[in-house]
Design a protein around this motif. Structure first.
Motif, mmCIF file in Angstrom:
data_model
loop_
_atom_site.group_PDB
_atom_site.id
_atom_site.type_symbol
_atom_site.label_atom_id
_atom_site.label_comp_id
_atom_site.label_asym_id
_atom_site.label_seq_id
_atom_site.Cartn_x
_atom_site.Cartn_y
_atom_site.Cartn_z
ATOM 1 N N THR A 23 0.830 -1.200 0.000
ATOM 2 C CA THR A 23 0.000 0.000 0.000
ATOM 3 C C THR A 23 0.864 1.249 0.000
ATOM 4 N N GLY A 24 1.858 1.287 0.868
ATOM 5 C CA GLY A 24 2.744 2.445 0.943
ATOM 6 C C GLY A 24 3.510 2.676 -0.344
ATOM 7 N N TYR A 25 3.984 1.597 -0.945
ATOM 8 C CA TYR A 25 4.728 1.724 -2.201
ATOM 9 C C TYR A 25 3.824 2.276 -3.286
ATOM 10 N N ASN A 26 2.620 1.725 -3.391
ATOM 11 C CA ASN A 26 1.688 2.182 -4.424
ATOM 12 C C ASN A 26 1.314 3.647 -4.227
ATOM 13 N N GLN A 27 1.096 4.065 -2.991
ATOM 14 C CA GLN A 27 0.768 5.462 -2.716
ATOM 15 C C GLN A 27 1.936 6.376 -3.085
#
Length: 84
Positions: A23-27
């Motif tokens: 999630t953090g990477y995608n954001q």
């Protein structure tokens, strides 16, 4: 694949994804793409990722000055996750 005019400068980013913090990477990736589009000289972006997690993202800039300004912005700005 989009055709770019002669003189366009490519900035290449290579990464290997793990299963940690998807999630953090995608954001962060989405925020970085949005930030790039707002910069003077931005032309476009292409990205791909293999099943092994290896990814290549190429951003295109009108000239070397625009590409260098993008690099400087990345190295002097907080992480996209820190901006939320």
């Amino acid at each position: 694949m989009t055709q770019y005019s002669a003189g366009t400068v490519a900035v290449i980013f290579v990464s290997t994804r793990t299963n940690v913090d998807d999630t953090g990477y995608n954001q962060a990736a989405e925020a970085m793409g949005e930030l790039a589009q707002q910069q003077p000289g931005y032309v476009g972006i292409d990205s791909t990722r293999g099943a092994d997690g290896l990814g290549i993202t190429v951003s295109y800039w009108a000239d070397e000055a625009a590409a260098k300004a993008w690099r400087c912005l990345l190295y002097t700005s907080p992480s996209p996750r820190d901006r939320t």
